[in-house]
Enzyme design. Structure first.
Site, mmCIF file in Angstrom:
data_model
loop_
_atom_site.group_PDB
_atom_site.id
_atom_site.type_symbol
_atom_site.label_atom_id
_atom_site.label_comp_id
_atom_site.label_asym_id
_atom_site.label_seq_id
_atom_site.Cartn_x
_atom_site.Cartn_y
_atom_site.Cartn_z
ATOM 1 N N GLY A 177 -24.806 35.773 5.602
ATOM 2 C CA GLY A 177 -24.159 34.573 6.145
ATOM 3 C C GLY A 177 -24.477 33.325 5.343
ATOM 4 N N ALA A 178 -24.919 33.501 4.097
ATOM 5 C CA ALA A 178 -25.327 32.361 3.273
ATOM 6 C C ALA A 178 -24.319 32.081 2.163
ATOM 7 C CB ALA A 178 -26.706 32.633 2.672
ATOM 8 N N GLU A 236 -14.025 27.945 -7.970
ATOM 9 C CA GLU A 236 -14.041 28.241 -6.527
ATOM 10 C C GLU A 236 -12.627 28.206 -5.951
ATOM 11 O OE1 GLU A 236 -16.478 30.016 -5.236
ATOM 12 O OE2 GLU A 236 -17.884 28.403 -5.677
ATOM 13 N N LEU A 292 -23.535 34.187 -0.103
ATOM 14 C CA LEU A 292 -24.080 34.797 -1.317
ATOM 15 C C LEU A 292 -23.605 36.246 -1.480
ATOM 16 C CD1 LEU A 292 -27.687 33.266 -1.075
ATOM 17 C CD2 LEU A 292 -25.747 32.445 -2.436
ATOM 18 N N SER A 293 -22.544 36.592 -0.748
ATOM 19 C CA SER A 293 -21.852 37.878 -0.908
ATOM 20 C C SER A 293 -22.680 39.091 -0.514
ATOM 21 C CB SER A 293 -21.342 38.050 -2.348
ATOM 22 O OG SER A 293 -20.344 37.122 -2.603
ATOM 23 N N SER A 294 -23.319 38.998 0.641
ATOM 24 C CA SER A 294 -24.034 40.180 1.122
ATOM 25 C C SER A 294 -23.052 41.314 1.427
ATOM 26 C CB SER A 294 -24.874 39.846 2.356
ATOM 27 O OG SER A 294 -24.049 39.375 3.394
ATOM 28 N N SER A 295 -21.843 40.990 1.841
ATOM 29 C CA SER A 295 -20.885 42.070 2.142
ATOM 30 C C SER A 295 -20.442 42.766 0.855
ATOM 31 C CB SER A 295 -19.689 41.555 2.935
ATOM 32 O OG SER A 295 -19.000 40.560 2.223
ATOM 33 N N ASP A 326 -9.806 32.521 -7.421
ATOM 34 C CA ASP A 326 -9.546 33.956 -7.656
ATOM 35 C C ASP A 326 -8.220 34.406 -7.054
ATOM 36 O OD1 ASP A 326 -10.576 33.889 -5.032
ATOM 37 O OD2 ASP A 326 -11.970 35.571 -5.325
ATOM 38 N N ASP A 368 -16.211 38.257 -5.638
ATOM 39 C CA ASP A 368 -17.532 38.736 -5.227
ATOM 40 C C ASP A 368 -17.801 40.163 -5.734
ATOM 41 O OD1 ASP A 368 -17.314 36.361 -3.860
ATOM 42 O OD2 ASP A 368 -16.919 37.300 -1.928
#
Ligand code: GLA
Length: 374
Positions: free
Chosen positions: A117-118, A31, A120-123, A34, A167
């Site tokens: 917004g969690a 974490e 979890l890399s929705s973007s 990168d 991501d």
């Protein structure tokens, strides 16, 4: 006919050229490494963003989503000009153009079950579904690594979010039943077996539903501290620093650098254990990663700490926050028989502390971005 294709036809008046899907991710470990040229080890979630896409010849770009009311309808959008989720999609078209691959015009309809917004890399899932669609649609056959860089460009330079390559690489490059080991410096990727079920384990995702507005500025601040620490040590990136070097730093820079140096080593150790088939053995390393993110990197928050502590007390073999931090999700590696116990313990801890009830679900490593047959 796929209902998304039917919805697309209803909305835009013609059939899509195809449907492309890309997953969200959880990072098992590695974490904030990168952007320090280090190591990461994500898996793809079973949750997908699906994009029905048609190229159009007239320069117009129409973006819509089945989940979100807002969208975009315009031409030649520029960085900073597109609000909301649409900027991640418009940004990919822009990044293709910047790289010399002109996108003539585009209709996109999105259908996603990646939690927003969690952490979890929705973007990234949005970006990568559309990046793959454009690569296929324009006949470019770009590699997954090239697509990840274009999607990252969209996020950094169009949407203005200064994130690393984790991501997008995960969303594009992961394969089912494997974690993806990425060396950001060399770009080398390796698929490392990660089959929790065969080992009598489950990977539990705990979405804390917490979101702290501080987060954006804090992410950029962590990046700056890392650059400053590397400068003081005379190395290009903290990837190049060793534990011995850390003695030359103090205060906050020492803490930040110590997280990066130890976290890179933890990734390598987890990869070794997974190669040996010792999945349960990675637990303590996950927990050590959390402690380092909490105490040295200072990107955890009360909800994430409560989730991790409660999970461990209820029998998780290891647990940690995942993603950027300051809210979002934690993961816990749990013996299959203890999953409900851990879920209940986390829910109980949250209720006692007056936090919103978290959302828990187990995941297995899924496939990366792909074209769907419709
Ligand atoms: C966010 C960023 C990633 C990475 C993580 C922390 O998810 O998008 O690039 O830096 O935070 O590991």
């Amino acid at each position: 006919m796929d209902t998304l294709a039917a919805d697309f036809a209803d909305r835009f008046g013609s059939d899509p050229d195809g449907i492309w899907a890309a997953p969200g991710r959880v990072n098992l470990i590695g974490e904030h490494t990168d952007y320090n040229d280090g190591f990461v080890l994500p898996i793809a979630l079973p949750h997908l963003t699906r994009a029905a896409v048609a190229l159009r010849p007239d320069g117009r770009i129409r973006l819509a989503s089945l989940q979100a009311p807002d969208g975009f309808d315009g031409a030649a959008p520029t960085p900073g000009s597109v609000p909301g989720w649409s900027r991640y999609v418009a940004g990919v078209g822009w990044a293709f153009g910047e790289a010399g691959h002109r996108v003539p015009g585009l209709d996109v309809l999105i259908d996603s079950n990646v939690p927003v917004g969690a952490g979890l890399s929705s973007s990234a899932a949005l970006e990568c579904s559309v990046a793959l669609a454009l690569s296929d649609g324009l006949g470019l056959a770009l590699s997954r690594a090239e697509l990840a860089h274009l999607a990252q460009r969209a996020e950094n330079d169009f949407a203005g979010v200064p994130t690393g390559l984790l991501d997008q690489t995960a969303s594009l490059g992961c394969t089912a039943e494997h974690a993806l080991f990425l060396d950001v410096r060399s770009g080398a990727v390796e698929q490392v077996p990660f089959d929790v079920r065969r080992n009598g384990l489950a990977l539990l995702v705990i979405n804390t539903l917490a979101h702290h507005d501080l987060a954006d500025g804090q992410y950029a601040a962590r990046r700056k501290s890392c650059e400053e620490a590397a400068r003081r040590l005379g190395v290009p990136f903290l990837r190049d620093a060793t534990l011995d070097d850390l003695g030359r730093l103090d205060g906050e820079l020492l803490q930040r650098a110590r997280h990066i140096v130890t976290e890179n080593q933890r990734v390598l150790d987890v990869v070794d254990l997974l190669h040996q088939g010792a999945v349960a053995g990675i637990g303590p390393l996950l927990t050590a990663s959390h402690a380092s993110l909490r105490d040295d990197y200072e990107v955890s928050c009360a909800e994430l700490d409560a989730a991790v502590d409660a999970a461990l007390r209820a029998g998780a073999l290891g647990a940690r926050m995942t993603g950027g931090g300051f809210g979002g999700s934690a993961i816990a590696l749990v013996p299959v028989g203890s999953v409900s116990l851990v879920e209940d313990a986390v829910a109980d801890a949250f209720s006692k502390k007056g936090f919103r009830a978290p959302e828990c679900f187990t995941v297995e490593a899924g496939p990366g971005a792909h074209r769907q047959h419709v």
